[in-house]
Design a protein around this motif. Structure first.
Motif, mmCIF file in Angstrom:
data_model
loop_
_atom_site.group_PDB
_atom_site.id
_atom_site.type_symbol
_atom_site.label_atom_id
_atom_site.label_comp_id
_atom_site.label_asym_id
_atom_site.label_seq_id
_atom_site.Cartn_x
_atom_site.Cartn_y
_atom_site.Cartn_z
ATOM 1 N N LEU A 12 -8.458 -15.752 -88.858
ATOM 2 C CA LEU A 12 -9.063 -14.775 -89.773
ATOM 3 C C LEU A 12 -10.479 -15.190 -90.162
ATOM 4 O O LEU A 12 -11.403 -14.372 -90.182
ATOM 5 C CB LEU A 12 -8.203 -14.613 -91.032
ATOM 6 C CG LEU A 12 -6.833 -13.970 -90.869
ATOM 7 C CD1 LEU A 12 -6.052 -14.048 -92.177
ATOM 8 C CD2 LEU A 12 -6.964 -12.527 -90.397
ATOM 9 N N VAL A 13 -10.643 -16.473 -90.481
ATOM 10 C CA VAL A 13 -11.961 -16.986 -90.860
ATOM 11 C C VAL A 13 -12.926 -16.874 -89.685
ATOM 12 O O VAL A 13 -14.088 -16.466 -89.857
ATOM 13 C CB VAL A 13 -11.870 -18.443 -91.367
ATOM 14 C CG1 VAL A 13 -13.248 -19.055 -91.521
ATOM 15 C CG2 VAL A 13 -11.112 -18.494 -92.690
ATOM 16 N N SER A 14 -12.476 -17.201 -88.489
ATOM 17 C CA SER A 14 -13.341 -17.120 -87.301
ATOM 18 C C SER A 14 -13.828 -15.698 -87.059
ATOM 19 O O SER A 14 -15.001 -15.475 -86.766
ATOM 20 C CB SER A 14 -12.601 -17.622 -86.061
ATOM 21 O OG SER A 14 -12.377 -18.994 -86.153
ATOM 22 N N ASP A 15 -12.917 -14.736 -87.208
ATOM 23 C CA ASP A 15 -13.299 -13.337 -87.028
ATOM 24 C C ASP A 15 -14.307 -12.902 -88.087
ATOM 25 O O ASP A 15 -15.339 -12.297 -87.768
ATOM 26 C CB ASP A 15 -12.059 -12.439 -87.073
ATOM 27 C CG ASP A 15 -12.409 -10.973 -86.868
ATOM 28 O OD1 ASP A 15 -12.956 -10.641 -85.788
ATOM 29 O OD2 ASP A 15 -12.147 -10.166 -87.783
ATOM 30 N N ALA A 16 -14.036 -13.225 -89.346
ATOM 31 C CA ALA A 16 -14.957 -12.863 -90.430
ATOM 32 C C ALA A 16 -16.304 -13.556 -90.253
ATOM 33 O O ALA A 16 -17.357 -12.956 -90.498
ATOM 34 C CB ALA A 16 -14.340 -13.217 -91.778
#
Length: 107
Positions: A12-16
């Motif tokens: 999730l953090v990587s996508d954001a």
């Protein structure tokens, strides 16, 4: 803790992170995943998202004693992490939420 919650949160953090870099090149956050607290006997994993320009940090914690919950805190890079964490259910956290947090807090 199994790797699944940390992998999910990391994804999730990587996508954001990718989206925030594309939308706001001046923000350019730095992401760090830390599992070293376990070596000190603290059963938790931490992801920190730093904005070097504003010196602000978003800290995300997955603690074994609170499964299914992400503890989070908005601080500056100079501040020590304190006990004043907010909580969000891991299933309620999305890359959109993380994107909004970064956009609002780091801008």
């Amino acid at each position: 803790m199994t790797e699944a919650p940390l992998k999910t949160l990391s994804d999730l953090v990587s996508d954001a992170h990718a989206r925030i870099q594309a939308a706001h090149e001046h923000i350019n956050p730095v992401v760090e995943v830390r599992q070293g607290m376990r070596d000190s006997g603290i059963p938790a994993d931490v992801i920190s998202i730093d904005c070097l320009r504003t010196q602000r940090r978003i800290t995300l914690v997955l603690h074994d004693q609170q499964p299914g919950t992400v503890l989070y805190q908005f601080v500056t890079r100079e501040e020590e992490v304190s006990g004043d964490f907010k909580q969000i259910d891991v299933t309620a956290l999305s890359s959109d939420t993380l994107f909004d947090w970064m956009q609002d807090y780091f801008a």
